[in-house]
Structures are given as structure tokens and as C-alpha cells.
Write an enzyme that holds these catalytic residues in place. Structure first.
Site, PDB file in Angstrom:
ATOM      1  N   PHE A 183      48.229  40.054  43.323  1.00 38.91           N
ATOM      2  CA  PHE A 183      48.211  41.502  43.468  1.00 38.91           C
ATOM      3  C   PHE A 183      48.194  42.193  42.111  1.00 38.91           C
ATOM      4  O   PHE A 183      48.933  41.820  41.196  1.00 38.91           O
ATOM      5  CB  PHE A 183      49.463  41.988  44.204  1.00 38.91           C
ATOM      6  N   ASP A 184      47.377  43.224  41.989  1.00 37.29           N
ATOM      7  CA  ASP A 184      47.527  44.201  40.916  1.00 37.29           C
ATOM      8  C   ASP A 184      48.795  45.001  41.204  1.00 37.29           C
ATOM      9  O   ASP A 184      49.347  44.924  42.310  1.00 37.29           O
ATOM     10  CB  ASP A 184      46.288  45.108  40.890  1.00 37.29           C
TER      11      ASP A 184
END
Length: 213
Positions: free
Chosen positions: A12-13
């Protein structure tokens, strides 16, 4: 690119993917640049989202008559740390549950961000979320930031996961390009959308509750 048949990791960013920080950051950046006499259009400002300042900003500084002032900008931008240290932060609805459920299933979870580590780690500590991740890779931990695939490749290497068995969750064209270049299926979350072009994503989702990975 199709979803992996076997899922070993989800990466995930952070900014505007797990936590709505980008609007505050862009407001701070806009203020800093205006103080330097540089006024960007809305489109130019949005183009900075998700990228590395030393790559995306110098052409704009030159275009607006402020060439060579990236060092000055970076010194001033250090104040953006207050977004992560002081702003009211919350994980996006359903994000904590999704991260927890992945790890309970034995799927590794990583956080891969262009933002400096002191900002990300401060935010995760305040959110009581550091323990939700098996690996964290930030912008100052790699030689090349997104859209280069190095950050995602580094996370996959640390996890011992092949890209064809991983999913990247992003919010921007820059991040999506990095995920694809790393060889991963890319899902773009637009719950905190800044109106960017998300057409390059393999999938686009509006919320985390109900998302099946």
C-alpha cells in the site's frame, strides 16, 4: 494485468491511499512556492502528488522563473512534517480491518511511500498502525522514488515475494506506474481522489469496506 492467482503480499501507498494527507500537503507546498514567488496552476500542483520533488519540481521552477531553487524549496518544505505530526489523522474507513484481515490470512502487508521516513513513521505511530505492516519502505530508503519501480521492488525483495504474486494499492498515476513497472497488479483507491487520471489502473475502487483481496 490480471489479479494474481496466488496472493502473497499487498503493498500500500500511504498518502491519500491509507490516510487523507495529500490535500494538506499540497496546500503547504502551494504556500511555500507562493512565498518563493512561484504560482502553479491547479494541474501543475496536482502533478506533484505522489512524485519525487527533485524530479517533478525543477522543470516547474524553471518554467516559472525560479531555476535552481530546489534546495531552498526543500528546506522550506521540511515544515510539511507538521501534517504528519500535528494534523488530525485517521486511516481511511475499512483500511485497518483490511490490513488486519490480510495478515490473519498469512498475506504479507507492506507500506511503500515516496514520503520521508520520519513523516511516515510519525504518522503510523500516532495512528497506532505501525504493527499492521510487515515492511515499510519510504522515499529516503531508496535511490530512486516512484514512478521508478525501485521502492516496490525493494519491498518485494525484503518480503521474499515475486511480483506476480503481489498487488499494489495506490492513489495516483505516478504510484500506479511504479507498481506496474515492478510487475504487479495495481488497484487504485479514489476515496481521497484529487481528480487525477486513474485510467492506467488495473482496477479502481472507491472504498475499502467490502473489498475482497
Amino acid at each position: 494485468m490480471a489479479r494474481p492467482q496466488r496472493l502473497d503480499a499487498v503493498l500500500f501507498d500511504f498518502d491519500n491511499t491509507l490516510c487523507d494527507t495529500e490535500s494538506s500537503n499540497l496546500e503547504l507546498v502551494d504556500g511555500i512556492l507562493r512565498d518563493m514567488g512561484v504560482v502553479l496552476s491547479e494541474a501543475e500542483l496536482l502533478s506533484l502528488s505522489g512524485g519525487e520533488d527533485r524530479v517533478t519540481l525543477p522543470p516547474l521552477l524553471e518554467k516559472h522563473g525560479a531555476p535552481g531553487r530546489i534546495d531552498e524549496y526543500e528546506l522550506r518544505r521540511d515544515g510539511c512534517y507538521r501534517t504528519y505530526a500535528e494534523a488530525d489523522l485517521e486511516l481511511e474507513p475499512g483500511a485497518r480491518e483490511l490490513l488486519s484481515s490480510l495478515r490473519e490470512r498469512g498475506v504479507a502487508v507492506g507500506l511503500v511511500s515516496t514520503t520521508a521516513s520520519r513523516c511516515i513513521l510519525t504518522a503510523l505511530d500516532r495512528l497506532r498502525a505501525l504493527g499492521l505492516f510487515d515492511v515499510v519502505v519510504c522515499g529516503d530508503m531508496v535511490a530512486r522514488c516512484k514512478p521508478d519501480p525501485e521502492p516496490y521492488r525493494r519491498a518485494l525483495e525484503l518480503l521474499g515475494v515475486a511480483p506476480e504474486h503481489a498487488i499494489v494499492v495506490e492513489d495516483s498515476p505516478t504510484g500506479a506506474a511504479a507498481g506496474h513497472a515492478a510487475g504487479c497488479h495495481v488497484i487504485v483507491y479514489r476515496g481521497c481522489s484529487l481528480g487525477q487520471d486513474l485510467s492506467a489502473a488495473d482496477e479502481v475502487v472507491d472504498s475499502y469496506p467490502g473489498l475482497s483481496l
